[in-house]
Design an enzyme around this catalytic site. Structure first.
Site, PDB file in Angstrom:
ATOM      1  N   HIS A 147     -42.924  27.421  -2.911  1.00  0.00           N
ATOM      2  CA  HIS A 147     -42.461  27.856  -4.012  1.00  0.00           C
ATOM      3  C   HIS A 147     -43.105  27.630  -5.423  1.00  0.00           C
ATOM      4  CE1 HIS A 147     -38.504  26.472  -1.445  1.00  0.00           C
ATOM      5  NE2 HIS A 147     -39.207  25.614  -0.908  1.00  0.00           N
TER       6      HIS A 147
ATOM      7  N   GLU B 222     -40.914  28.845  -7.838  1.00  0.00           N
ATOM      8  CA  GLU B 222     -40.330  27.911  -9.063  1.00  0.00           C
ATOM      9  C   GLU B 222     -40.030  26.700  -9.378  1.00  0.00           C
ATOM     10  OE1 GLU B 222     -37.871  26.796  -5.097  1.00  0.00           O
ATOM     11  OE2 GLU B 222     -39.225  28.159  -5.674  1.00  0.00           O
TER      12      GLU B 222
ATOM     13  N   CYS C  93     -39.565  30.634   0.818  1.00  0.00           N
ATOM     14  CA  CYS C  93     -39.547  29.389   1.750  1.00  0.00           C
ATOM     15  C   CYS C  93     -38.662  29.658   3.051  1.00  0.00           C
ATOM     16  CB  CYS C  93     -39.209  27.773   0.959  1.00  0.00           C
ATOM     17  SG  CYS C  93     -39.528  27.029   2.533  1.00  0.00           S
TER      18      CYS C  93
END
Length: 254
Positions: free
Chosen positions: A190, A192, A102
């Protein structure tokens, strides 16, 4: 005693943890180590947004770095952002692996000579399907053509650095992923994040007036439409950081 033969990685934290993220996920550092850490590895945290950086004489001790997301703009000129850009340039000259997520994706682009700015189509919040390049290697990853990933951003990469290559796009964002050489890769989404964390962030953005409530309602609806391909993203990121010096090649060699 030092763990001889172990790999060493650093996470460059570019955002402040909320109490929720700290309590549930162990902070942003915990999110990334949960996704990426394997046996015989050491992972260090540097809160670069607070001015904490690895020392120049320690950079050669690292096998790679991860740059996280942030609420700040990658095109801003805060001192820590400028210091981060200088660090990226040093790591690039050393051919050290860097994975940017990001904000990390965007600041990598800026540091290498590309252009970053507000997305012409506004916020992207939810789970979005992106199309991968057909020549991401290795083929042993057995990745599908499309992967779903959580998105939460209002800025994007507008122009790539010279010699960089687009390796994923979506119907909203032209540069969802890029690679630069064999040692740098950026991902706009993202990998994660969990959907639980996405919903928490939508609430925080609403409370801080970054987004309006009617937009937040739509973002929550979009968040449940797709499931992120979490395991595939984990394999892809680990493969880039640790396994394959030639992560993206021409179609004829893959």
């Amino acid at each position: 005693m030092e763990n001889i033969g172990w790999k060493r990685f650093g996470v460059l934290i570019c955002a402040e943890d909320s109490e929720y993220v700290k309590n549930i996920y162990g902070g942003f550092f915990g999110l990334f180590t949960k996704m990426l850490e394997e046996e015989k590895e050491t992972w260090d945290m540097y809160k670069v947004s607070c001015g904490e950086f690895p020392k120049d004489d320690e950079l050669n001790l690292y096998d790679g770095f991860v740059i996280t997301g942030s609420c700040c703009d990658a095109y801003g000129n805060d001192k820590w952002i400028c210091d981060l850009i200088n660090l990226i340039k040093k790591l690039d000259s050393m051919n050290t692996k860097i994975l940017g997520i990001c904000f990390g994706h965007q600041v990598l682009c800026r540091a290498l000579g590309g252009k970053v700015g507000p997305s012409p189509t506004g916020w992207d919040i939810g789970v979005r399907s992106i199309t991968l390049s057909s020549h991401i290697c290795p083929s042993s990853l057995d990745l599908p053509t499309k992967l779903s990933i959580i998105q939460c951003h209002k800025d994007e990469v507008l122009e790539l650095p010279t010699e960089a290559e687009i390796i994923a796009k979506s119907d909203k964002t032209a540069i969802e992923m890029f690679k630069y050489g064999d040692h740098i890769m950026g991902i706009q989404g993202h990998p994660e994040y969990s959907k639980d964390l996405l919903l928490h962030l939508i609430d925080r953005l609403t409370q801080r007036n970054f987004i309006m409530e009617d937009f937040a309602v739509g973002a929550r609806e979009r968040a449940v439409m797709l499931e992120p391909d979490t395991n595939a993203w984990k394999r892809l990121c680990i493969s880039f950081l640790k396994r394959n010096p030639k992560f993206v090649q021409s179609k004829s060699t893959c």
